[in-house]
Design a protein around this motif. Structure first.
Motif, PDB file in Angstrom:
ATOM      1  N   LEU A 175       0.809  -1.207   0.000  1.00 42.09           N
ATOM      2  CA  LEU A 175       0.000   0.000   0.000  1.00 42.09           C
ATOM      3  C   LEU A 175       0.846   1.262   0.000  1.00 42.09           C
ATOM      4  O   LEU A 175       1.936   1.300   0.569  1.00 42.09           O
ATOM      5  N   LYS A 176       0.281   2.293  -0.611  1.00 36.16           N
ATOM      6  CA  LYS A 176       0.870   3.627  -0.529  1.00 36.16           C
ATOM      7  C   LYS A 176       0.158   4.465   0.528  1.00 36.16           C
ATOM      8  O   LYS A 176       0.754   5.366   1.115  1.00 36.16           O
ATOM      9  N   SER A 177      -1.128   4.184   0.730  1.00 37.94           N
ATOM     10  CA  SER A 177      -1.924   4.971   1.678  1.00 37.94           C
ATOM     11  C   SER A 177      -2.788   4.062   2.530  1.00 37.94           C
ATOM     12  O   SER A 177      -3.461   3.166   2.014  1.00 37.94           O
ATOM     13  N   LEU A 178      -2.763   4.307   3.856  1.00 41.53           N
ATOM     14  CA  LEU A 178      -3.570   3.536   4.787  1.00 41.53           C
ATOM     15  C   LEU A 178      -4.212   4.490   5.781  1.00 41.53           C
ATOM     16  O   LEU A 178      -3.524   5.255   6.464  1.00 41.53           O
ATOM     17  N   ASN A 179      -5.546   4.461   5.856  1.00 40.38           N
ATOM     18  CA  ASN A 179      -6.292   5.331   6.759  1.00 40.38           C
ATOM     19  C   ASN A 179      -7.069   4.478   7.756  1.00 40.38           C
ATOM     20  O   ASN A 179      -8.007   3.773   7.389  1.00 40.38           O
ATOM     21  N   LEU A 180      -6.666   4.557   9.046  1.00 38.72           N
ATOM     22  CA  LEU A 180      -7.329   3.817  10.112  1.00 38.72           C
ATOM     23  C   LEU A 180      -7.953   4.765  11.129  1.00 38.72           C
ATOM     24  O   LEU A 180      -8.182   4.397  12.291  1.00 38.72           O
ATOM     25  N   SER A 181      -8.241   5.984  10.726  1.00 40.94           N
ATOM     26  CA  SER A 181      -8.734   7.015  11.638  1.00 40.94           C
ATOM     27  C   SER A 181     -10.139   6.703  12.154  1.00 40.94           C
ATOM     28  O   SER A 181     -10.881   5.906  11.578  1.00 40.94           O
ATOM     29  N   ASN A 182     -10.480   7.370  13.267  1.00 41.91           N
ATOM     30  CA  ASN A 182     -11.838   7.350  13.827  1.00 41.91           C
ATOM     31  C   ASN A 182     -12.328   5.951  14.177  1.00 41.91           C
ATOM     32  O   ASN A 182     -13.493   5.609  13.970  1.00 41.91           O
ATOM     33  N   ASN A 183     -11.428   5.139  14.724  1.00 38.67           N
ATOM     34  CA  ASN A 183     -11.800   3.779  15.105  1.00 38.67           C
ATOM     35  C   ASN A 183     -11.568   3.474  16.579  1.00 38.67           C
ATOM     36  O   ASN A 183     -11.690   2.318  16.988  1.00 38.67           O
ATOM     37  N   ALA A 184     -11.223   4.480  17.380  1.00 37.11           N
ATOM     38  CA  ALA A 184     -10.985   4.275  18.817  1.00 37.11           C
ATOM     39  C   ALA A 184     -10.083   3.067  19.044  1.00 37.11           C
ATOM     40  O   ALA A 184     -10.368   2.190  19.865  1.00 37.11           O
ATOM     41  N   LEU A 185      -8.980   3.018  18.314  1.00 32.19           N
ATOM     42  CA  LEU A 185      -8.127   1.833  18.318  1.00 32.19           C
ATOM     43  C   LEU A 185      -7.539   1.509  19.687  1.00 32.19           C
ATOM     44  O   LEU A 185      -7.665   0.404  20.188  1.00 32.19           O
ATOM     45  N   GLY A 186      -6.850   2.487  20.284  1.00 30.52           N
ATOM     46  CA  GLY A 186      -6.096   2.170  21.484  1.00 30.52           C
ATOM     47  C   GLY A 186      -5.017   1.159  21.139  1.00 30.52           C
ATOM     48  O   GLY A 186      -4.826   0.783  19.973  1.00 30.52           O
ATOM     49  N   GLU A 187      -4.317   0.680  22.160  1.00 32.62           N
ATOM     50  CA  GLU A 187      -3.256  -0.291  21.890  1.00 32.62           C
ATOM     51  C   GLU A 187      -3.830  -1.591  21.317  1.00 32.62           C
ATOM     52  O   GLU A 187      -3.256  -2.177  20.384  1.00 32.62           O
ATOM     53  N   LYS A 188      -4.959  -2.057  21.847  1.00 32.27           N
ATOM     54  CA  LYS A 188      -5.544  -3.310  21.358  1.00 32.27           C
ATOM     55  C   LYS A 188      -5.889  -3.215  19.880  1.00 32.27           C
ATOM     56  O   LYS A 188      -5.660  -4.156  19.114  1.00 32.27           O
ATOM     57  N   GLY A 189      -6.436  -2.071  19.492  1.00 32.61           N
ATOM     58  CA  GLY A 189      -6.812  -1.903  18.091  1.00 32.61           C
ATOM     59  C   GLY A 189      -5.605  -1.846  17.171  1.00 32.61           C
ATOM     60  O   GLY A 189      -5.609  -2.432  16.085  1.00 32.61           O
ATOM     61  N   VAL A 190      -4.571  -1.122  17.608  1.00 30.63           N
ATOM     62  CA  VAL A 190      -3.350  -1.053  16.804  1.00 30.63           C
ATOM     63  C   VAL A 190      -2.781  -2.451  16.602  1.00 30.63           C
ATOM     64  O   VAL A 190      -2.403  -2.839  15.482  1.00 30.63           O
ATOM     65  N   ARG A 191      -2.746  -3.229  17.668  1.00 26.01           N
ATOM     66  CA  ARG A 191      -2.182  -4.579  17.569  1.00 26.01           C
ATOM     67  C   ARG A 191      -3.105  -5.508  16.785  1.00 26.01           C
ATOM     68  O   ARG A 191      -2.638  -6.478  16.169  1.00 26.01           O
ATOM     69  N   ALA A 192      -4.412  -5.221  16.775  1.00 24.75           N
ATOM     70  CA  ALA A 192      -5.324  -6.024  15.957  1.00 24.75           C
ATOM     71  C   ALA A 192      -5.005  -5.868  14.470  1.00 24.75           C
ATOM     72  O   ALA A 192      -5.254  -6.772  13.666  1.00 24.75           O
ATOM     73  N   PHE A 193      -4.449  -4.714  14.117  1.00 29.43           N
ATOM     74  CA  PHE A 193      -4.014  -4.486  12.731  1.00 29.43           C
ATOM     75  C   PHE A 193      -2.542  -4.857  12.527  1.00 29.43           C
ATOM     76  O   PHE A 193      -1.935  -4.486  11.529  1.00 29.43           O
ATOM     77  N   GLY A 194      -1.989  -5.601  13.472  1.00 33.24           N
ATOM     78  CA  GLY A 194      -0.561  -5.928  13.439  1.00 33.24           C
ATOM     79  C   GLY A 194      -0.113  -6.614  12.165  1.00 33.24           C
ATOM     80  O   GLY A 194       0.925  -6.270  11.587  1.00 33.24           O
ATOM     81  N   ALA A 195      -0.877  -7.602  11.691  1.00 31.26           N
ATOM     82  CA  ALA A 195      -0.473  -8.345  10.486  1.00 31.26           C
ATOM     83  C   ALA A 195      -0.358  -7.412   9.284  1.00 31.26           C
ATOM     84  O   ALA A 195       0.601  -7.494   8.506  1.00 31.26           O
ATOM     85  N   LEU A 196      -1.332  -6.528   9.142  1.00 23.78           N
ATOM     86  CA  LEU A 196      -1.295  -5.581   8.020  1.00 23.78           C
ATOM     87  C   LEU A 196      -0.146  -4.587   8.182  1.00 23.78           C
ATOM     88  O   LEU A 196       0.609  -4.345   7.230  1.00 23.78           O
ATOM     89  N   LEU A 197      -0.004  -4.025   9.368  1.00 22.96           N
ATOM     90  CA  LEU A 197       1.037  -3.013   9.582  1.00 22.96           C
ATOM     91  C   LEU A 197       2.437  -3.590   9.392  1.00 22.96           C
ATOM     92  O   LEU A 197       3.307  -2.947   8.800  1.00 22.96           O
ATOM     93  N   ARG A 198       2.659  -4.794   9.884  1.00 27.19           N
ATOM     94  CA  ARG A 198       3.989  -5.406   9.754  1.00 27.19           C
ATOM     95  C   ARG A 198       4.387  -5.645   8.302  1.00 27.19           C
ATOM     96  O   ARG A 198       5.572  -5.717   7.974  1.00 27.19           O
ATOM     97  N   SER A 199       3.390  -5.795   7.449  1.00 34.15           N
ATOM     98  CA  SER A 199       3.688  -6.115   6.041  1.00 34.15           C
ATOM     99  C   SER A 199       3.889  -4.872   5.182  1.00 34.15           C
ATOM    100  O   SER A 199       4.110  -4.993   3.975  1.00 34.15           O
ATOM    101  N   GLN A 200       3.805  -3.688   5.799  1.00 34.18           N
ATOM    102  CA  GLN A 200       3.883  -2.450   5.020  1.00 34.18           C
ATOM    103  C   GLN A 200       5.258  -1.797   5.136  1.00 34.18           C
ATOM    104  O   GLN A 200       5.646  -1.335   6.203  1.00 34.18           O
ATOM    105  N   SER A 201       5.974  -1.762   4.047  1.00 33.05           N
ATOM    106  CA  SER A 201       7.291  -1.108   4.033  1.00 33.05           C
ATOM    107  C   SER A 201       7.366  -0.019   2.967  1.00 33.05           C
ATOM    108  O   SER A 201       8.419   0.601   2.802  1.00 33.05           O
ATOM    109  N   CYS A 202       6.256   0.239   2.253  1.00 39.93           N
ATOM    110  CA  CYS A 202       6.264   1.241   1.184  1.00 39.93           C
ATOM    111  C   CYS A 202       5.227   2.339   1.412  1.00 39.93           C
ATOM    112  O   CYS A 202       4.892   3.078   0.481  1.00 39.93           O
ATOM    113  N   LEU A 203       4.704   2.433   2.619  1.00 44.21           N
ATOM    114  CA  LEU A 203       3.667   3.426   2.888  1.00 44.21           C
ATOM    115  C   LEU A 203       4.156   4.847   2.620  1.00 44.21           C
ATOM    116  O   LEU A 203       5.247   5.229   3.042  1.00 44.21           O
ATOM    117  N   GLU A 204       3.324   5.624   1.927  1.00 41.82           N
ATOM    118  CA  GLU A 204       3.595   7.043   1.710  1.00 41.82           C
ATOM    119  C   GLU A 204       2.656   7.919   2.538  1.00 41.82           C
ATOM    120  O   GLU A 204       2.980   9.075   2.816  1.00 41.82           O
TER     121      GLU A 204
END
Length: 516
Positions: free
Chosen positions: A191-220
């Motif tokens: 991905l070039k762009s990832l928008n996860l705003s307005n989801n009340a993530l907190g730490e649990k939410g951020v880690r719930a997206f862990g698989a996707l975030l770990r695979s991103q090395s080209c984000l702009e």
């Protein structure tokens, strides 16, 4: 930039529009966006097949494809049709759709049946969607399971994913499971762009997206606004994203990050040398975090937009920030309101801006307790910013003396100035009148706000007279207090005008003394 140029080519007079006719602005803009999408996709595919090349042939293909599509659009001429129909090439009848967006309409839950129906286009063989937007629709567990295999099947072609506000109203356990499902489905996408705003993530939410975030090395572009990002969540963001070397946009508005979280975010910023747009506003960051962020921002020499509003930096962090700002040759917008900068921090930043950012368009330093003592330095900075369109110095303590000094440097040039906010600055009649005179004479000026001051009734009458021909350009005086400052003394003694001239005489040598 290319979209703007293509739009111009489709609407303005040329040998081609004379021969084939031009398009309306609306239709031209629609064509231009799709032309750019297709040309970029073709060039990107060409480049990926030649990974060892320098990209020059891809750029040539990009330009060639755009030119071809522009000519085809003109030959086709203006038509009444579905806005998605635009010729892609001689072999195709229409440009393929690239954006799949279900965010329009009423904010609502999405159930299984609707999910199956609404996501059908993503299942069509050979579809060309590169961006999906699921914002404004709340996915439950069953709807997420419908989306999972569909997203997994197209993840390799996706470049932009918008999952902002897509779990609203769901219980925490269900929301976290939905995030896990989407994260797993999209894992491995580039991905070039990832928008996860307005989801009340907190730490649990951020880690719930862990698989996707770990695979991103080209984000702009990465958007994490209004996500309840605490210190722990910020640490998780820093931990999970493997690389931000290509990151150009990082927006982090309205979180509960605090100083400790800012330390984590500063590590992300420090590893983002290409950053152009950084927003970390309303995040409860104090002096310690502000200093850390400021030091990290020194590496971001390509920054164009900086937004740190509504934090508790203080003057020490302001001084640290000035060192970073001194490196920003391309800065066009800076939002530093409500940072508790005081005179010391504001003057340091003004000095840095004076020597950098020659194309600055927006300067916002409202609510920083800036007094008339700092006005000469601030004025000297503003004098150099001839591209300035918006100046916001509201809710300070500049008073008449400071307002007149700043007004004087705005007199010459500054032809692009559109908006000035000097409300709540303890201005009296003289400061308001001088500022209004300058604003009223600017071509294309749109709005002056000097409400919340201590302007006498006579002063208000004078300002209204200056804006008599265009009253819509002058803000209201609903919160003005004519009895709150020194204007009553002016009225009694009749010395208001003389005071103004005396102030102007004192400021005649401003240019020589402004750095003292």
């Amino acid at each position: 930039m290319l979209v703007v140029r293509v739009t111009d080519n489709l609407t303005t007079n040329s040998i081609f529009t004379q021969k084939y006719g031009s398009l309306s602005k609306e239709e031209a803009e629609d064509n231009a966006k799709r032309i750019e999408d297709v040309a970029f996709a073709a060039a990107n595919e060409h480049y990926e097949k030649e990974p060892d090349g320098d990209g020059s042939s891809a750029v040539q293909l990009y330009a060639k494809e755009c030119s071809k599509l522009i000519l085809e659009a003109l030959k086709r001429g203006p038509t009444i049709r579905d806005e998605k129909e635009v010729l892609a090439s001689g072999k195709a009848s229409a440009l393929p759709e690239t954006v799949f967006d279900i965010s329009k309409g009423v904010r609502s839950f999405i159930e299984v049946e609707e999910a199956e129906e609404i996501l059908k286009p993503l299942k069509e063989p050979g579809n060309s969607y590169t961006k999906i937007c699921f914002s404004n629709r709340s996915f439950g567990l069953e709807a997420a399971r419908v989306a999972e295999p569909i997203l997994a099947s197209i993840k390799d072609q996706l470049k932009e994913v918008d999952l902002s506000d897509f779990i609203a109203g769901r219980p925490e356990a269900e929301a976290l499971e939905v995030m896990n499902i989407f994260s797993s489905a999209l894992e491995g996408s580039i991905l070039k762009s990832l928008n996860l705003s307005n989801n009340a993530l907190g730490e649990k939410g951020v880690r719930a997206f862990g698989a996707l975030l770990r695979s991103q090395s080209c984000l702009e572009e990465l958007y994490l606004m209004n996500d309840g990002i605490s210190e722990e969540a910020a640490e998780a963001v820093c931990e999970l994203i493997p690389s931000t070397e290509k990151l150009k946009v990082l927006q982090f508005h309205n979180n509960m990050t605090g100083d400790k979280g800012a330390l984590a975010i500063s590590r992300v910023v420090k590893c983002s040398p290409l950053l152009q747009d950084f927003q970390c506003s309303s995040t409860r960051v104090g002096s310690e975090g502000g200093i850390a962020l400021s030091k990290a921002l020194e590496t971001c020499i390509h920054l164009k937009k900086l937004d740190l509003r509504d934090n508790m930096f203080g003057k020490e962090a302001g001084v640290a920030l000035s060192k970073a700002i001194s490196k920003y040759a391309g800065l066009t917008e800076v939002y530093l309101s409500y940072l508790n900068l005081e005179d010391e921090g504001a003057m340091s930043i003004a000095r840095a801006l004076k020597e950098s950012a020659p194309s600055l368009e927006v300067l916002d330093m409202a609510g920083n307790d800036i007094t008339a003592e700092a006005a000469p330095i601030v004025a000297a900075c503003i004098a150099e910013k001839q591209h300035l369109t918006k100046l916001n110095l509201a809710e300070n303590e500049l008073k008449d003396e400071g307002a007149i000094q700043i007004s004087k440097v705005l007199e010459d040039g500054h032809l692009q100035l559109k908006e000035v906010d000097m409300s709540n600055n303890s201005l009296g009649r003289s400061g308001a009148r001088v500022l209004a005179k300058v604003a009223a004479q600017k071509p294309g000026f749109k709005y002056l706000n000097i409400d919340g001051n201590f302007i006498s009734d006579e002063g208000i009458d004078e300002v209204n007279e200056l804006f008599e021909k265009f009253p819509d350009r002058l803000g209201s005086f609903d919160e003005n207090d004519p009895e709150g400052g020194g204007d009553e003394d002016e009225e009694e003694s009749g010395e208001g005008v003389d005071d103004e001239h005396e102030l102007e005489r004192k400021l005649e040598n401003l240019e020589a003394n402004k750095e003292e």
